[in-house]
Each structure stands twice: as C-alpha cells, then as structure tokens.
Design a protein around this motif. Structure first.
Motif, PDB file in Angstrom:
ATOM      1  N   ARG A  12       0.992  -0.873  -0.228  1.00 44.18           N
ATOM      2  CA  ARG A  12      -0.021   0.452  -0.087  1.00 44.18           C
ATOM      3  C   ARG A  12       0.925   1.065  -0.284  1.00 44.18           C
ATOM      4  NH1 ARG A  12      -4.287   2.197   0.346  1.00 44.18           N
ATOM      5  NH2 ARG A  12      -5.501   3.765   1.606  1.00 44.18           N
ATOM      6  N   TRP A  13       1.797   0.785   0.652  1.00 42.38           N
ATOM      7  CA  TRP A  13       2.496   2.411   0.876  1.00 42.38           C
ATOM      8  C   TRP A  13       3.229   3.036  -0.357  1.00 42.38           C
ATOM      9  CZ3 TRP A  13       7.632   2.781  -0.817  1.00 42.38           C
ATOM     10  CH2 TRP A  13       8.299   0.868  -1.558  1.00 42.38           C
ATOM     11  N   ALA A  14       3.653   1.624  -1.604  1.00 44.82           N
ATOM     12  CA  ALA A  14       4.261   1.908  -2.919  1.00 44.82           C
ATOM     13  C   ALA A  14       3.325   2.944  -3.656  1.00 44.82           C
ATOM     14  CB  ALA A  14       4.763   0.287  -3.326  1.00 44.82           C
ATOM     15  N   VAL A  15       2.108   1.930  -3.536  1.00 44.80           N
ATOM     16  CA  VAL A  15       0.482   2.876  -4.472  1.00 44.80           C
ATOM     17  C   VAL A  15       0.810   3.853  -4.269  1.00 44.80           C
ATOM     18  CG1 VAL A  15      -1.850   2.723  -4.626  1.00 44.80           C
ATOM     19  CG2 VAL A  15      -0.419   0.523  -5.022  1.00 44.80           C
ATOM     20  N   LEU A  16       0.738   4.489  -2.388  1.00 46.82           N
ATOM     21  CA  LEU A  16       0.393   5.991  -2.007  1.00 46.82           C
ATOM     22  C   LEU A  16       1.499   6.776  -2.511  1.00 46.82           C
ATOM     23  CD1 LEU A  16      -0.937   5.286   1.529  1.00 46.82           C
ATOM     24  CD2 LEU A  16      -2.156   5.964  -1.021  1.00 46.82           C
ATOM     25  N   ALA A  17       2.996   6.339  -2.712  1.00 46.22           N
ATOM     26  CA  ALA A  17       3.730   6.963  -3.051  1.00 46.22           C
ATOM     27  C   ALA A  17       3.919   7.191  -4.704  1.00 46.22           C
ATOM     28  CB  ALA A  17       5.188   6.459  -2.683  1.00 46.22           C
ATOM     29  N   ALA A  18       3.483   5.828  -5.319  1.00 51.31           N
ATOM     30  CA  ALA A  18       3.824   6.248  -6.872  1.00 51.31           C
ATOM     31  C   ALA A  18       2.499   7.010  -7.421  1.00 51.31           C
ATOM     32  CB  ALA A  18       2.837   5.422  -7.416  1.00 51.31           C
ATOM     33  N   THR A  70       5.532   6.551 -13.605  1.00 52.94           N
ATOM     34  CA  THR A  70       5.648   6.368 -11.511  1.00 52.94           C
ATOM     35  C   THR A  70       4.840   5.010 -11.426  1.00 52.94           C
ATOM     36  OG1 THR A  70       6.936   7.717 -11.867  1.00 52.94           O
ATOM     37  CG2 THR A  70       6.216   6.219  -9.412  1.00 52.94           C
ATOM     38  N   LEU A  71       3.247   5.666 -11.749  1.00 51.42           N
ATOM     39  CA  LEU A  71       2.340   4.772 -12.321  1.00 51.42           C
ATOM     40  C   LEU A  71       1.992   2.856 -12.630  1.00 51.42           C
ATOM     41  CD1 LEU A  71      -0.525   7.544 -12.311  1.00 51.42           C
ATOM     42  CD2 LEU A  71       0.458   6.456  -9.773  1.00 51.42           C
ATOM     43  N   GLY A  72       2.911   3.420 -13.318  1.00 51.45           N
ATOM     44  CA  GLY A  72       2.773   1.980 -13.967  1.00 51.45           C
ATOM     45  C   GLY A  72       4.162   1.255 -13.351  1.00 51.45           C
ATOM     46  N   LEU A  73       4.455   1.500 -12.175  1.00 49.72           N
ATOM     47  CA  LEU A  73       5.131   0.856 -11.472  1.00 49.72           C
ATOM     48  C   LEU A  73       4.318  -0.405 -10.075  1.00 49.72           C
ATOM     49  CD1 LEU A  73       8.214   2.874 -10.798  1.00 49.72           C
ATOM     50  CD2 LEU A  73       8.296   0.772 -11.888  1.00 49.72           C
ATOM     51  N   VAL A  74       3.200   0.218  -9.982  1.00 50.70           N
ATOM     52  CA  VAL A  74       2.151  -0.303  -8.988  1.00 50.70           C
ATOM     53  C   VAL A  74       1.172  -0.905 -10.178  1.00 50.70           C
ATOM     54  CG1 VAL A  74       2.971   1.153  -7.156  1.00 50.70           C
ATOM     55  CG2 VAL A  74       1.175   1.736  -8.630  1.00 50.70           C
ATOM     56  N   ARG A  75       1.174  -0.391 -10.896  1.00 53.48           N
ATOM     57  CA  ARG A  75      -0.816  -1.083 -11.874  1.00 53.48           C
ATOM     58  C   ARG A  75      -0.017  -2.317 -13.305  1.00 53.48           C
ATOM     59  NH1 ARG A  75      -3.701   3.740 -13.075  1.00 53.48           N
ATOM     60  NH2 ARG A  75      -4.276   4.623 -11.199  1.00 53.48           N
ATOM     61  N   THR A 154      12.192   5.916  -6.268  1.00 54.63           N
ATOM     62  CA  THR A 154      13.426   5.306  -6.146  1.00 54.63           C
ATOM     63  C   THR A 154      12.992   4.250  -5.028  1.00 54.63           C
ATOM     64  OG1 THR A 154      15.508   6.771  -5.871  1.00 54.63           O
ATOM     65  CG2 THR A 154      15.754   5.223  -5.120  1.00 54.63           C
ATOM     66  N   ALA A 155      11.615   4.708  -4.335  1.00 51.26           N
ATOM     67  CA  ALA A 155      11.063   4.362  -3.312  1.00 51.26           C
ATOM     68  C   ALA A 155      10.685   2.653  -4.105  1.00 51.26           C
ATOM     69  CB  ALA A 155      10.829   4.414  -2.133  1.00 51.26           C
ATOM     70  N   VAL A 156       9.379   3.539  -4.693  1.00 48.83           N
ATOM     71  CA  VAL A 156       8.897   2.761  -5.820  1.00 48.83           C
ATOM     72  C   VAL A 156       8.859   1.611  -6.472  1.00 48.83           C
ATOM     73  CG1 VAL A 156       6.540   2.625  -7.267  1.00 48.83           C
ATOM     74  CG2 VAL A 156       6.630   4.325  -5.395  1.00 48.83           C
ATOM     75  N   THR A 157      10.095   2.061  -7.711  1.00 54.42           N
ATOM     76  CA  THR A 157      11.564   1.323  -8.216  1.00 54.42           C
ATOM     77  C   THR A 157      12.256   0.249  -7.664  1.00 54.42           C
ATOM     78  OG1 THR A 157      11.442   3.539  -9.634  1.00 54.42           O
ATOM     79  CG2 THR A 157      13.482   1.414  -9.983  1.00 54.42           C
ATOM     80  N   ILE A 158      12.504   0.789  -6.294  1.00 54.32           N
ATOM     81  CA  ILE A 158      12.827  -0.627  -5.825  1.00 54.32           C
ATOM     82  C   ILE A 158      11.253  -1.305  -5.517  1.00 54.32           C
ATOM     83  CG2 ILE A 158      14.063  -1.069  -3.001  1.00 54.32           C
ATOM     84  CD1 ILE A 158      15.787   1.629  -3.593  1.00 54.32           C
ATOM     85  N   ALA A 159      10.744  -1.392  -4.923  1.00 55.79           N
ATOM     86  CA  ALA A 159       9.443  -1.992  -4.406  1.00 55.79           C
ATOM     87  C   ALA A 159       9.106  -2.722  -6.124  1.00 55.79           C
ATOM     88  CB  ALA A 159       8.230  -1.280  -4.446  1.00 55.79           C
ATOM     89  N   TYR A 160       9.494  -2.273  -6.869  1.00 55.34           N
ATOM     90  CA  TYR A 160       8.283  -2.694  -7.919  1.00 55.34           C
ATOM     91  C   TYR A 160      10.249  -4.059  -8.435  1.00 55.34           C
ATOM     92  CZ  TYR A 160       7.947  -3.497 -13.256  1.00 55.34           C
ATOM     93  OH  TYR A 160       7.934  -3.834 -14.490  1.00 55.34           O
ATOM     94  N   TYR A 161      10.715  -3.952  -8.584  1.00 54.20           N
ATOM     95  CA  TYR A 161      12.024  -4.221  -8.689  1.00 54.20           C
ATOM     96  C   TYR A 161      11.540  -5.748  -7.787  1.00 54.20           C
ATOM     97  CZ  TYR A 161      16.306  -7.142  -9.298  1.00 54.20           C
ATOM     98  OH  TYR A 161      17.220  -7.795  -9.589  1.00 54.20           O
ATOM     99  N   ARG A 162      11.719  -5.405  -6.667  1.00 53.50           N
ATOM    100  CA  ARG A 162      11.960  -6.576  -5.353  1.00 53.50           C
ATOM    101  C   ARG A 162      10.320  -7.781  -5.577  1.00 53.50           C
ATOM    102  NH1 ARG A 162      12.922  -3.321  -0.071  1.00 53.50           N
ATOM    103  NH2 ARG A 162      15.647  -3.201  -0.214  1.00 53.50           N
ATOM    104  N   ARG A 163       9.698  -7.179  -5.975  1.00 50.36           N
ATOM    105  CA  ARG A 163       8.005  -8.011  -6.539  1.00 50.36           C
ATOM    106  C   ARG A 163       8.035  -8.397  -7.066  1.00 50.36           C
ATOM    107  NH1 ARG A 163       4.115  -6.190 -10.185  1.00 50.36           N
ATOM    108  NH2 ARG A 163       4.711  -4.541 -10.003  1.00 50.36           N
TER     109      ARG A 163
END
Length: 178
Positions: A12-18, A70-75, A154-163
């Motif tokens: 959820r934090w990544a969605v909010l950050a994105a 950036t939204l593409g990293l969570v969508r 950066t934070a959203v990108t790292i979350a995307y990479y890990r996921r």
C-alpha cells in the motif's frame, strides 16, 4: 474510499508513493503555466516569445507525463504492456526495462535538484532572482515539492523490482516442481 487499481501484491505504501509523484510535480507545472499566461508569478522579464512559451509548456507536459509513468510501477500495465500498443502489446515487461530508466531518472532528478540549489553559489555569473517576497514564496511553495520526486520514485522502483524478481523466482520454482 479511493480505489487505486494497483496489483494485489503491491504494498500500500508503494501505491500511495506512486500516486504522490504526479501530485508533487503539479505545483511547479501550474506555476509555469501561470508564467506563460502572463500572471505576475515572476519578475517582469519582458514578453515571453512564442518559442519560450512552447518550451515552458513542453517542459510542463513532459515532466507531468514522466511523473505519471511512476504509476506503471504499481499498475498492471507496468507488468504487461497493454494490448493496444502496436508490436509490444500483451508482452511481459522485463523488470530491468522499467527499473533502469526509473533509477536513471531518479538520479538525474537528484542531480538537477542539487544543481538548482548549488549553482547560485558556485557559478561566477549566475542569474539572480529579482522577485518580490510574494513571488519568492510562491516559487518556493511550487518548486519545493519536487524535492520529493527522486526519493519517491526510487522507493517505488525498488518495491517494483523486489516484487517482480521475487515473483519470477517463485514462478521458476513452481515450474521446476520445487
């Protein structure tokens, strides 16, 4: 409640950050649009040329478009290219195809931010801002949120990479019967 259409395994934090990224770029874009419209947001510098106005408006459009990416990293469209895109539609996005440009962008944004704040102190012939106190305050209010863009990206990108890489490993293990 706000439905953000994120993937179920995105924190959820990544969605909010994105979703915050396009919002932190919006005030500076609105300031630039006000500048082109002739509103008194900056010291008078003569009339802006048509090319100058097009440049400022293009900068606004490009920066907001990049922020929206950036939204593409969570969508879902950050995992699989939408079918309507010619030649690539329906293909999985390789994680590094999104991660490398995003981290390069975050690095470039950090560099621009450092340059913006340090240039007046290190360049011998820097241009000084001759705005009124109200214009100075408005400029600060509109541009300071941009400082949040690089760490959010950066934070959203790292979350995307890990996921994406964790899922890939899990899919590989499942396929191998492990």
């Amino acid at each position: 409640m706000l439905k953000m259409n994120a993937l179920p395994d995105v924190p959820r934090w990544a969605v909010l950050a994105a979703h915050a990224v396009p919002l932190v770029t919006l005030p500076s874009g609105l300031w630039r649009i006000a500048l082109v419209a002739g509103l008194p947001v900056a010291p008078p510098d003569g009339e802006m040329s048509v090319l100058g106005a097009l440049y400022v408006l293009s900068l606004t459009a490009v920066s907001e478009a990049l922020a929206l990416l950036t939204l593409g990293l969570v969508r879902p469209w950050g995992d699989v290219v939408p079918r309507w895109i010619p030649l690539l539609g329906g293909r999985r996005v390789r994680p590094l195809a999104a991660v490398v440009p995003a981290l390069l962008g975050a690095t470039a944004l950090t560099g621009i931010g450092v340059w913006f704040f340090c240039a007046p102190y290190v360049t011998p012939h820097h241009v000084t801002w001759q705005g009124t106190p109200a214009q100075d305050a408005l400029l600060a209010v509109c541009y300071l949120p941009l400082l949040a863009w690089p760490p959010l990206l950066t934070a959203v990108t790292i979350a995307y990479y890990r996921r994406r890489t964790d899922r890939h490993r899990a899919d590989s293990r499942a396929f191998a019967g492990v």
